[in-house]
Design a protein around this motif. Structure first.
Motif, mmCIF file in Angstrom:
data_model
loop_
_atom_site.group_PDB
_atom_site.id
_atom_site.type_symbol
_atom_site.label_atom_id
_atom_site.label_comp_id
_atom_site.label_asym_id
_atom_site.label_seq_id
_atom_site.Cartn_x
_atom_site.Cartn_y
_atom_site.Cartn_z
ATOM 1 N N THR A 317 0.749 -1.043 0.066
ATOM 2 C CA THR A 317 0.023 -0.121 -0.126
ATOM 3 C C THR A 317 0.875 1.232 -0.009
ATOM 4 N N THR A 318 0.486 2.356 -0.548
ATOM 5 C CA THR A 318 1.263 3.576 -0.693
ATOM 6 C C THR A 318 0.208 4.705 -0.861
ATOM 7 N N THR A 319 0.209 5.889 -0.739
ATOM 8 C CA THR A 319 -0.226 7.076 -0.863
ATOM 9 C C THR A 319 0.269 7.942 -2.058
ATOM 10 N N VAL A 320 -0.165 8.364 -2.886
ATOM 11 C CA VAL A 320 0.493 9.345 -4.181
ATOM 12 C C VAL A 320 -0.006 10.708 -3.599
ATOM 13 N N THR A 321 0.499 11.795 -3.413
ATOM 14 C CA THR A 321 -0.043 12.987 -3.018
ATOM 15 C C THR A 321 0.418 14.004 -4.189
ATOM 16 N N GLY A 322 0.111 15.279 -3.718
ATOM 17 C CA GLY A 322 0.231 16.345 -4.749
ATOM 18 C C GLY A 322 -0.635 16.409 -5.985
ATOM 19 N N LEU A 323 -1.785 15.778 -6.060
ATOM 20 C CA LEU A 323 -2.757 15.662 -7.038
ATOM 21 C C LEU A 323 -3.717 16.712 -7.037
ATOM 22 N N THR A 324 -4.307 17.055 -8.227
ATOM 23 C CA THR A 324 -5.346 18.040 -8.392
ATOM 24 C C THR A 324 -6.928 17.530 -8.240
ATOM 25 N N PRO A 325 -7.320 18.318 -7.249
ATOM 26 C CA PRO A 325 -8.881 17.936 -7.022
ATOM 27 C C PRO A 325 -9.537 17.938 -8.173
ATOM 28 N N GLY A 326 -10.587 16.848 -8.553
ATOM 29 C CA GLY A 326 -11.368 16.762 -9.623
ATOM 30 C C GLY A 326 -10.725 16.336 -10.913
ATOM 31 N N LYS A 327 -9.446 15.934 -11.106
ATOM 32 C CA LYS A 327 -8.618 15.562 -11.939
ATOM 33 C C LYS A 327 -8.740 13.988 -12.038
ATOM 34 N N THR A 328 -8.880 13.147 -13.366
ATOM 35 C CA THR A 328 -8.821 11.880 -13.425
ATOM 36 C C THR A 328 -7.301 11.409 -13.975
ATOM 37 N N TYR A 329 -6.952 10.305 -13.080
ATOM 38 C CA TYR A 329 -5.679 9.900 -13.215
ATOM 39 C C TYR A 329 -5.592 8.479 -13.509
ATOM 40 N N LYS A 330 -4.588 7.859 -14.144
ATOM 41 C CA LYS A 330 -4.498 6.243 -14.279
ATOM 42 C C LYS A 330 -3.331 5.807 -13.596
ATOM 43 N N PHE A 331 -3.468 4.610 -12.658
ATOM 44 C CA PHE A 331 -2.655 4.051 -11.867
ATOM 45 C C PHE A 331 -2.364 2.572 -11.979
ATOM 46 N N ALA A 432 -4.084 24.145 -6.375
ATOM 47 C CA ALA A 432 -4.154 22.806 -7.021
ATOM 48 C C ALA A 432 -2.766 21.953 -6.545
ATOM 49 N N ALA A 433 -2.890 20.724 -6.423
ATOM 50 C CA ALA A 433 -1.675 20.071 -6.050
ATOM 51 C C ALA A 433 -0.935 20.559 -5.051
ATOM 52 N N ASP A 434 -1.729 21.011 -3.884
ATOM 53 C CA ASP A 434 -1.315 21.178 -2.718
ATOM 54 C C ASP A 434 -0.443 22.869 -2.960
ATOM 55 N N VAL A 435 -0.692 23.382 -3.952
ATOM 56 C CA VAL A 435 0.086 24.731 -4.023
ATOM 57 C C VAL A 435 -1.000 25.607 -4.004
ATOM 58 N N LEU A 436 -0.957 26.867 -3.474
ATOM 59 C CA LEU A 436 -1.726 28.196 -3.506
ATOM 60 C C LEU A 436 -0.836 29.324 -4.256
ATOM 61 N N LYS A 437 -1.825 29.866 -5.156
ATOM 62 C CA LYS A 437 -1.241 30.771 -6.121
ATOM 63 C C LYS A 437 -1.927 32.022 -5.855
ATOM 64 N N THR A 438 -1.479 33.288 -5.727
ATOM 65 C CA THR A 438 -2.500 34.336 -5.644
ATOM 66 C C THR A 438 -1.967 35.529 -6.394
ATOM 67 N N THR A 439 -2.844 36.515 -6.923
ATOM 68 C CA THR A 439 -2.527 37.736 -7.518
ATOM 69 C C THR A 439 -3.429 38.866 -6.877
ATOM 70 N N SER A 440 -2.770 39.835 -6.437
ATOM 71 C CA SER A 440 -3.294 41.000 -5.894
ATOM 72 C C SER A 440 -2.776 42.164 -6.399
ATOM 73 N N LYS A 441 -3.649 43.164 -6.844
ATOM 74 C CA LYS A 441 -3.453 44.479 -7.569
ATOM 75 C C LYS A 441 -3.102 45.495 -6.391
ATOM 76 N N VAL A 442 -1.977 46.250 -6.230
ATOM 77 C CA VAL A 442 -1.828 47.165 -5.417
ATOM 78 C C VAL A 442 -1.274 48.520 -5.913
ATOM 79 N N ARG A 443 -1.849 49.468 -5.165
ATOM 80 C CA ARG A 443 -1.062 50.625 -5.488
ATOM 81 C C ARG A 443 0.005 51.256 -4.360
ATOM 82 N N ILE A 444 1.194 51.242 -4.691
ATOM 83 C CA ILE A 444 2.359 51.381 -3.767
ATOM 84 C C ILE A 444 2.525 53.092 -3.593
#
Length: 530
Positions: A317-331, A432-444
């Motif tokens: 038995t083993t666990t494969v991590t870092g996958l994307t929710p809702g995506k289809t995979y073949k193992f 997705a795949a345990d990675v959070l990515k964000t974009t924020s627009k700011v005025r400096i």
């Protein structure tokens, strides 16, 4: 506006050296040559001009356009320039098509050239045969400016050579030539009692994919440029089989298969994984399996979409991590005894459940490093609150508090400043795949600035970047929605506006990319109020 003859000056030797360095090697598959002309400049007589030209050697009738390029401009015609002028050379061409018609083109090259000039493409749709490029006209425009900001455009015609000119040719292939070349030699290696590894030499041409044949039947299709595939689910046999590979072009045309005969061998099935099953989570799959009785293999290999992702021993038995929710995979799972792969289980296909819609919030602490003219590090505090839907789409808000920073202007002037990152709109991104990515627009904004800690140069709320900045953050390794972690990214600064005396000191030079930001999300996160 003064007469152009009173504003002419010589281009320095440094400028001529720059021109000489612009003649670059032609792009792959292109023909490079030169075109000489005589240009009438203001007040003075005709001067020679040399153009570096680049034309594609071949094209396809399936192409919608074929670009022509001017890659360099040099000669004594450019040894005289008008002070504070914009200079554009316009080269007109006519492409004689194989059908007897022609397609016009016009290439505009800015001077001085810092990159190869942009090219106006010529349409070749439906043509087949040899096309000829004929250049029909060249003009140079000098846009001059007077002290009041007025403009005057002076157009100077250039004379191109007539006769005995080796105009470039473009070979436009016919439909039959669009098929790729056949694949190179095919090699086959037995991986297990039920699978083969097939590899082949790459085809040339516009290859889209390859088809793998097993005794004349397609058993696998892989996208180019990949040149290998696994044929699985086979029955052990001692009969020879024909393995073939054909290349498929982007237009759907296929080559004849390149084939090889392969003598199968029978391998004892004991120790081959069977009964592969899965337990699913939004970002992981736990796999379990049994084996044929009689032999416990020393190691197992886990394949995700036909790619080896794990090797383990002892456990089934083993666990494969870092996958994307809702995506289809073949193992699939294989077993190995030293260098011998005993076999591979029949594959299973799984679709992960979507990520539940959730809300998260973190306190943030870190710094921003400014790499442009104002150099230094700005300490940051604030917060990030996000909603993540079941497709991994992120919306939320980034708040960064006003910070005091000790910076350096013009590489030597100490500057104490208060800097604010003011959000302009919501934060967006993905998870997705345990990675959070964000974009924020700011005025400096720079709300306060003092030279040497004592001389005020900015006060009030008007000093700010002229354009909004995108702060793009990506989570680091080990980041958890429930526990937080590190976030980092880059942002660009535009020039400053409304900064009083600071405008003239550093504003024109503050713009630039490569500024970095590093933040740490506090643990644990505070649930976002509904």
């Amino acid at each position: 506006m003064s007469h152009p003859s009173t504003r002419l000056r010589r281009l320095g030797l440094a400028g001529l050296a720059t021109l000489a360095s612009l003649a670059a090697a032609p792009s792959a598959g292109a023909t490079a040559y030169t075109l000489n002309a005589q240009c009438k400049l203001p007040v003075i007589s005709e001067r020679p001009l040399t153009l570096g030209i680049e034309v594609p050697a071949t094209a396809s009738p399936a192409d919608s356009v074929v670009p022509l390029k001017v890659t360099s401009l040099s000669g004594s015609a450019l040894d005289v320039i008008v002070e504070e002028a914009r200079i554009t050379a316009t080269l007109k061409a006519s492409v004689a098509l194989p059908s007897g018609g022609s397609a016009p083109s016009e290439v505009k090259a800015r001077y001085p050239l810092t990159t190869p000039a942009n090219a106006t493409p010529v349409s070749l749709v439906g043509e087949s045969g040899e096309a000829t490029v004929v250049y029909t006209g060249l003009t140079i425009e000098w846009t001059t400016f007077d002290s009041e900001g007025g403009e005057r455009v002076i157009t100077n015609p250039c004379t191109l050579p007539v006769g005995n000119l080796n105009y470039p040719k473009i070979q436009i292939g016919d439909e039959g030539s669009l098929a790729p070349s056949p694949p190179g030699p095919v090699t086959v290696k037995r991986e297990s009692s039920t699978s083969l590894a097939v590899a082949w030499g790459a085809s040339t041409g516009n290859v889209a994919s390859y088809r793998v044949y097993f005794d004349g039947v397609i058993t696998a299709t892989v996208a180019a440029p990949r040149t290998s595939a696994r044929v699985s689910g086979l029955l052990p046999s001692s009969s020879p089989v024909e393995i073939g590979v054909a290349a498929v072009g982007a237009n759907g045309l296929s080559t004849r298969p390149t084939t090889v005969m392969f003598q199968e061998i029978t391998i004892d099935p004991y120790g081959v994984p069977v009964d592969l099953r899965s337990t699913l989570a939004p970002t992981s799959v736990t796999l379990s399996w049994n084996i044929y009785p009689g032999f416990e293999p020393p190691s197992y290999e886990v394949f995700q979409d036909d790619v080896l992702v794990k090797t383990l021993s002892g456990a089934r038995t083993t666990t494969v991590t870092g996958l994307t929710p809702g995506k289809t995979y073949k193992f699939a799972v294989g077993s190995r005894n030293g260098s011998l792969q005993l076999g591979v289980s029949p594959p299973i296909t799984v679709t992960l459940p979507p990520l539940p819609s959730s809300s998260y919030a973190w306190d943030l602490k870190g710094s921003a490093s400014i790499k442009t003219l104002i150099k230094g590090s700005v300490p940051l505090k604030g917060g990030l609150a996000v909603d993540i839907d079941d497709a991994g789409v992120v919306t939320g808000d980034l708040v960064l508090q006003e910070a005091s920073a000790r910076l350096t202007a013009l590489s030597f002037l100490p500057l104490t400043a208060k800097i604010a990152f003011v959000a302009s709109g919501p934060t967006t991104g993905t998870y997705a795949a345990d990675v959070l990515k964000t974009t924020s627009k700011v005025r400096i904004k720079v709300t306060q600035a003092k030279l040497f800690g004592a001389i005020p140069v900015v006060t009030g709320n008007t000093c700010q970047t002229r354009k909004l900045s995108d702060i793009n953050l990506t989570s680091g390794a080990g980041f958890s929605l429930q526990e937080g972690g590190s976030l980092s990214g880059q942002f660009a600064l535009s020039d400053l506006n409304g900064c009083g005396s600071l405008n003239g000191l550093i504003s024109p030079l503050t713009s630039g990319a490569g500024n970095t930001i590093t933040l740490q999300a506090t643990v644990p996160p505070t649930p976002r109020a509904g």
